[in-house]
Scaffold this motif. Structure first.
Motif, mmCIF file in Angstrom:
data_model
loop_
_atom_site.group_PDB
_atom_site.id
_atom_site.type_symbol
_atom_site.label_atom_id
_atom_site.label_comp_id
_atom_site.label_asym_id
_atom_site.label_seq_id
_atom_site.Cartn_x
_atom_site.Cartn_y
_atom_site.Cartn_z
ATOM 1 N N LEU A 87 -10.997 56.700 4.883
ATOM 2 C CA LEU A 87 -12.208 55.916 4.594
ATOM 3 C C LEU A 87 -12.695 56.204 3.171
ATOM 4 O O LEU A 87 -13.096 55.298 2.431
ATOM 5 N N ASP A 88 -12.626 57.472 2.796
ATOM 6 C CA ASP A 88 -13.096 57.893 1.479
ATOM 7 C C ASP A 88 -12.184 57.359 0.364
ATOM 8 O O ASP A 88 -12.660 56.827 -0.645
ATOM 9 N N TYR A 89 -10.879 57.484 0.566
ATOM 10 C CA TYR A 89 -9.898 57.049 -0.447
ATOM 11 C C TYR A 89 -10.081 55.567 -0.776
ATOM 12 O O TYR A 89 -10.045 55.163 -1.949
ATOM 13 N N TYR A 90 -10.279 54.764 0.256
ATOM 14 C CA TYR A 90 -10.431 53.319 0.058
ATOM 15 C C TYR A 90 -11.895 52.910 -0.149
ATOM 16 O O TYR A 90 -12.199 51.729 -0.191
ATOM 17 N N GLN A 91 -12.769 53.910 -0.265
ATOM 18 C CA GLN A 91 -14.200 53.680 -0.475
ATOM 19 C C GLN A 91 -14.780 52.665 0.511
ATOM 20 O O GLN A 91 -15.538 51.760 0.145
ATOM 21 N N THR A 120 -3.647 67.059 5.073
ATOM 22 C CA THR A 120 -4.893 67.803 5.275
ATOM 23 C C THR A 120 -4.601 69.222 5.752
ATOM 24 O O THR A 120 -5.233 70.189 5.303
ATOM 25 N N MET A 140 -11.430 60.503 7.986
ATOM 26 C CA MET A 140 -12.493 60.467 6.976
ATOM 27 C C MET A 140 -11.903 60.339 5.569
ATOM 28 O O MET A 140 -12.468 59.648 4.711
ATOM 29 N N ALA A 141 -10.760 60.991 5.328
ATOM 30 C CA ALA A 141 -10.129 60.941 4.008
ATOM 31 C C ALA A 141 -9.651 59.525 3.682
ATOM 32 O O ALA A 141 -9.729 59.075 2.528
ATOM 33 N N VAL A 150 -19.379 53.987 5.169
ATOM 34 C CA VAL A 150 -19.585 54.578 6.499
ATOM 35 C C VAL A 150 -21.078 54.623 6.831
ATOM 36 O O VAL A 150 -21.487 54.333 7.957
ATOM 37 N N GLN A 151 -21.894 54.968 5.840
ATOM 38 C CA GLN A 151 -23.325 55.146 6.076
ATOM 39 C C GLN A 151 -23.961 53.884 6.677
ATOM 40 O O GLN A 151 -23.800 52.785 6.142
ATOM 41 N N ALA A 180 -21.497 61.680 8.444
ATOM 42 C CA ALA A 180 -21.364 60.780 7.293
ATOM 43 C C ALA A 180 -22.324 59.592 7.426
ATOM 44 O O ALA A 180 -22.170 58.582 6.746
#
Lengths: 286, 286
Positions: free
Chosen positions: B152-156, B268, B149-150, B159-160, B184
């Motif tokens: 996916l989040d870091y590279y924006q 993490t 998840m981190a 997911v939704q 998410a």
């Protein structure tokens, strides 16, 4: 398979099968002086919830079990509800506790669920019960998800390797039924309000479980011909989540509402309470 | 997107981003006389497991954290392992406990995981930690799922509403990463060894998470052009679950192995240990 051959999955027949196995067990417990007892808690005066609670109590009595009703006003605080649950936890005559969902908005439902002792959590609502179920070794999986699995089992509808699509992701329905189907070796897709092109995803399914809480939501043309459709919805007026007549045309098998998942849910609750009473008898003797 | 534009998801960059936020927090704890401490437990002498444990210890020391190593022989009993964990639970200098998976076959791994106190369960392996994560409010979700998840989040990477396909259903990887993607707002399909026509299911995915534990298992032609591929596999010889070169051609973004999910998992774990140390500082003062 043409629509005339669609198998109507008779929840009453499945429920009767479950209940038939309980009579002898309840008689055996009676010989030991134990009467299985389910405590139901209703907070507030929602008429549907009141009906469900009444049905569960009646079902207990018909089988020679007892049922305690705890009715609390809509302005009950979380602390008061937790205290009522703790009292039932401590009551040795109570074997199962069911807190009717949903509770009024002012109450922390999760905190209330967590207050239920795991050995009396016959609807699998605690976090520990949820995890045990997700890992495949729960004593008491949530009753509606367990009812879905019981119907598939009763009619010997294959699950292993099939693609199951669950519509809904609530902690007491969508998530645990997804987990149970996965543990039964289905490939499981969980959908929800943010799913893109839901009809196309549902169209992939060999098994569709509707657990979304919207009347007549699942449309007939979403159903792949030959799919099995299980309607776990319960909406006001006894209306399911599936547009039954339209889905009937494509499905190989389908649950009606009423007389589908509902009665099996109640029978499962009774079974779990008898299970708990038998365990109680065992550990009480020690 | 042509293959030359494929984004390589740099796990070291994501890990550095996480660690950069820890320095100030570790310094703040030092002022209070607290050094975050991770206890790692290794049972037996599997060389890969020994390497992972060593890497985790080294990562702690590089950040000014401490690490305790508990090494137990392969013939350790469940009872002995549980006793060692209970000792670490009671040790106020230890903030996080990591039991390296897998343990030797003779040990009841679930019983060992359950012995870890929830406030020190920094890898989210207990049933309570699993359920908290599935319901979206875990303090410490399992580190590898959290690392996915981190990234996916870091590279924006969105997911939704995307369709995520997870290959694998283990309690510490496939199941929790499915739960996190669902929370998410992805539509999530969980696949496994009994899945029928796995390539066709994977081909539906906007996001593929390989968590199967088979080297180079995911083939290039399974990947839908433009999909994001996250390889959470760790096989002997530092080989992932994804046939990297083949999948690179179709993917819009992909994690390599090594330097993909692995370093983010470790970062993490460090972050969770610092979180736990800060909480410990808070409740110790009371």
């Amino acid at each position: 398979m043409s629509q005339t051959e669609t198998l109507i999955l008779d929840g009453n027949a499945v429920a009767d099968g479950i209940k038939a196995q309980l009579f002898a067990r309840i008689a055996g417990l009676a010989e030991k002086g134990i009467t299985p007892c389910l405590a139901t808690i209703l907070v507030g005066d929602d008429p549907s919830s009141a009906t469900y609670v009444r049905m569960k109590g009646n079902a207990c009595r018909k089988l020679g079990m007892t049922s305690i009703r705890v009715d609390l006003p809509a302005d009950t605080t979380t602390e008061e509800l937790v205290a009522a649950i703790r009292e039932l936890n401590a009551d040795k005559s109570v074997h199962g506790i069911l807190l009717q969902h949903p509770v009024p908005h002012g109450i922390d439902e999760r905190a209330a669920f967590e207050a239920i002792a795991i050995e009396k959590d016959v609807d699998g609502v605690t976090m520990l019960g949820f995890a045990q179920n997700a890992f495949g070794f729960a004593d008491y999986p949530s009753c509606t998800p367990a009812a879905v699995m019981a119907i598939l089992d009763y009619y010997q509808l294959p699950v292993q390797g099939r693609h199951a699509v669950v519509i809904g992701r609530s902690p007491i329905l969508g998530k645990p039924v997804s987990a149970m189907l996965l543990n039964a070796d289905a490939t499981v897709t969980t959908c929800h309000s943010r799913t893109t092109d839901l009809p196309a995803i549902v169209k992939l399914a060999d098994i569709v479980v509707a657990a979304v809480g919207k009347p007549n939501f699942v449309q007939g043309d979403w159903i792949k011909p030959g799919a099995v459709v299980l309607d776990a919805g319960y909406n006001p007026g006894n209306v399911g989540d599936v547009d039954y007549e339209a889905c009937l045309a494509n499905a190989a098998a389908i649950t009606p509402v009423p007389a589908g998942v509902g009665p099996v849910t109640i029978a499962t609750l009774l079974k779990h309470t008898v299970d708990a009473a038998e365990k109680f008898g065992t550990y009480r003797k020690e």
